[in-house]
Design a protein around this motif. Structure first.
Motif, mmCIF file in Angstrom:
data_model
loop_
_atom_site.group_PDB
_atom_site.id
_atom_site.type_symbol
_atom_site.label_atom_id
_atom_site.label_comp_id
_atom_site.label_asym_id
_atom_site.label_seq_id
_atom_site.Cartn_x
_atom_site.Cartn_y
_atom_site.Cartn_z
ATOM 1 N N ALA A 124 0.841 -1.204 0.000
ATOM 2 C CA ALA A 124 0.000 0.000 0.000
ATOM 3 C C ALA A 124 0.875 1.251 0.000
ATOM 4 N N ILE A 125 1.873 1.267 0.841
ATOM 5 C CA ILE A 125 2.766 2.436 0.935
ATOM 6 C C ILE A 125 3.591 2.584 -0.339
ATOM 7 N N SER A 126 4.219 1.491 -0.785
ATOM 8 C CA SER A 126 5.102 1.607 -1.947
ATOM 9 C C SER A 126 4.333 1.922 -3.229
ATOM 10 N N ALA A 127 3.207 1.246 -3.453
ATOM 11 C CA ALA A 127 2.443 1.492 -4.681
ATOM 12 C C ALA A 127 1.817 2.886 -4.682
ATOM 13 N N THR A 128 1.356 3.339 -3.524
ATOM 14 C CA THR A 128 0.776 4.687 -3.441
ATOM 15 C C THR A 128 1.842 5.739 -3.710
ATOM 16 N N ALA A 129 2.972 5.614 -3.051
ATOM 17 C CA ALA A 129 4.044 6.599 -3.236
ATOM 18 C C ALA A 129 4.511 6.621 -4.687
ATOM 19 N N ARG A 130 4.768 5.455 -5.230
ATOM 20 C CA ARG A 130 5.261 5.374 -6.611
ATOM 21 C C ARG A 130 4.248 5.966 -7.593
ATOM 22 N N SER A 131 2.989 5.559 -7.470
ATOM 23 C CA SER A 131 1.994 6.030 -8.442
ATOM 24 C C SER A 131 1.742 7.527 -8.316
ATOM 25 N N LEU A 132 1.712 8.037 -7.102
ATOM 26 C CA LEU A 132 1.484 9.483 -6.944
ATOM 27 C C LEU A 132 2.644 10.303 -7.506
ATOM 28 N N VAL A 133 3.863 9.871 -7.248
ATOM 29 C CA VAL A 133 5.026 10.580 -7.807
ATOM 30 C C VAL A 133 4.976 10.533 -9.326
ATOM 31 N N ALA A 146 -0.614 3.277 -17.439
ATOM 32 C CA ALA A 146 0.187 2.529 -16.470
ATOM 33 C C ALA A 146 0.136 3.176 -15.091
ATOM 34 N N PHE A 147 0.230 4.500 -15.045
ATOM 35 C CA PHE A 147 0.265 5.182 -13.752
ATOM 36 C C PHE A 147 -1.086 5.163 -13.052
ATOM 37 N N VAL A 148 -2.165 5.288 -13.811
ATOM 38 C CA VAL A 148 -3.505 5.207 -13.218
ATOM 39 C C VAL A 148 -3.762 3.784 -12.714
ATOM 40 N N LEU A 149 -3.316 2.794 -13.462
ATOM 41 C CA LEU A 149 -3.482 1.410 -13.012
ATOM 42 C C LEU A 149 -2.639 1.135 -11.765
ATOM 43 N N SER A 150 -1.476 1.763 -11.655
ATOM 44 C CA SER A 150 -0.677 1.628 -10.430
ATOM 45 C C SER A 150 -1.417 2.232 -9.243
ATOM 46 N N LEU A 151 -2.092 3.357 -9.469
ATOM 47 C CA LEU A 151 -2.879 3.970 -8.397
ATOM 48 C C LEU A 151 -4.049 3.068 -8.011
ATOM 49 N N ALA A 195 -4.039 -0.187 -8.208
ATOM 50 C CA ALA A 195 -3.412 -1.253 -7.415
ATOM 51 C C ALA A 195 -3.188 -0.770 -5.985
ATOM 52 N N ALA A 196 -2.705 0.446 -5.849
ATOM 53 C CA ALA A 196 -2.453 1.008 -4.518
ATOM 54 C C ALA A 196 -3.736 1.064 -3.696
ATOM 55 N N VAL A 197 -4.822 1.448 -4.325
ATOM 56 C CA VAL A 197 -6.105 1.528 -3.612
ATOM 57 C C VAL A 197 -6.530 0.142 -3.122
ATOM 58 N N THR A 198 -6.365 -0.892 -3.944
ATOM 59 C CA THR A 198 -6.739 -2.236 -3.496
ATOM 60 C C THR A 198 -5.854 -2.678 -2.331
ATOM 61 N N TYR A 199 -4.573 -2.327 -2.384
ATOM 62 C CA TYR A 199 -3.677 -2.688 -1.286
ATOM 63 C C TYR A 199 -4.058 -1.960 -0.004
ATOM 64 N N ILE A 200 -4.428 -0.698 -0.115
ATOM 65 C CA ILE A 200 -4.846 0.069 1.064
ATOM 66 C C ILE A 200 -6.094 -0.564 1.677
ATOM 67 N N VAL A 201 -7.082 -0.848 0.836
ATOM 68 C CA VAL A 201 -8.339 -1.440 1.329
ATOM 69 C C VAL A 201 -8.065 -2.779 2.009
ATOM 70 N N PRO A 243 4.545 2.125 -21.628
ATOM 71 C CA PRO A 243 5.933 2.509 -21.884
ATOM 72 C C PRO A 243 6.734 2.568 -20.583
ATOM 73 N N ARG A 244 6.030 2.723 -19.499
ATOM 74 C CA ARG A 244 6.617 2.656 -18.159
ATOM 75 C C ARG A 244 5.803 1.614 -17.392
ATOM 76 N N PRO A 245 6.435 0.798 -16.592
ATOM 77 C CA PRO A 245 5.700 -0.285 -15.925
ATOM 78 C C PRO A 245 4.751 0.212 -14.834
ATOM 79 N N SER A 246 3.698 -0.561 -14.644
ATOM 80 C CA SER A 246 2.800 -0.335 -13.510
ATOM 81 C C SER A 246 3.086 -1.432 -12.494
ATOM 82 N N VAL A 247 2.463 -1.336 -11.332
ATOM 83 C CA VAL A 247 2.666 -2.356 -10.301
ATOM 84 C C VAL A 247 2.256 -3.729 -10.823
ATOM 85 N N TRP A 248 1.173 -3.777 -11.587
ATOM 86 C CA TRP A 248 0.636 -5.048 -12.045
ATOM 87 C C TRP A 248 1.087 -5.442 -13.441
#
Length: 151
Positions: free
Chosen positions: A37-46, A58-63, A65-71, A112-117
């Motif tokens: 939750a912390i790593s995916a949120t920080a990475r996607s927000l930056v 990719a970045f929206v999908l990372s966000l 992923a972060a939301v699912t991890y937080i929940v 072009p840039r990876p997402s968490v998933w």
């Protein structure tokens, strides 16, 4: 001391040991979700704040992923884990990992840039693919045991 008392004590010890193991496993799952939750949120927000135009999907999908991890981190950290809700979010997480993994291979131009998933979480050692499977098995086991909450 009668034979029954000894059997009852053994059963109580087994129940307590099983509950302690379940609680320990729940803590491991909870910590994994908090870390992600912390790593995916920080990475996607930056990435969204600084490089959004380079890979918006990719970045929206990372966000997401972060939301699912937080929940899931919040659900699993509750003293009485709502198993049905947690299983629902785990299912969404697994579908997301598989869907984004397939999409990142089938349409690499979207990533072009990876997402968490992307690529099934390869950038995170495939933990994003394995974690919901392990969490789902744990939650299903708790439900099967008749536990209304996980350990």
């Amino acid at each position: 001391m009668s034979g029954r008392t000894g059997i009852r004590r053994d059963a109580e010890h087994t129940d307590r040991t099983g509950a302690e193991q379940g609680r320990g496993f729940r803590v491991v799952i909870m910590l994994a979700y908090f870390i992600f939750a912390i790593s995916a949120t920080a990475r996607s927000l930056v990435q969204i704040l600084t490089e959004f135009d380079q890979a918006p999907v990719a970045f929206v999908l990372s966000l997401l992923a972060a939301v699912t991890y937080i929940v899931l981190a919040v659900l699993v950290s509750r003293p009485r884990v709502p198993i049905t809700a947690a299983l629902t979010v785990v299912g969404i997480e697994l579908a997301g990992v598989i869907g984004v993994g397939l999409l990142s291979i089938a349409v690499p131009a979207l990533f072009p840039r990876p997402s968490v998933w992307s690529h099934f979480g390869s950038g995170y050692g495939y933990v994003p693919l394995v974690l919901p499977i392990i969490a789902g098995i744990y939650l299903l086991h708790q439900r099967r045991r008749g536990v209304k909450h996980a350990a």
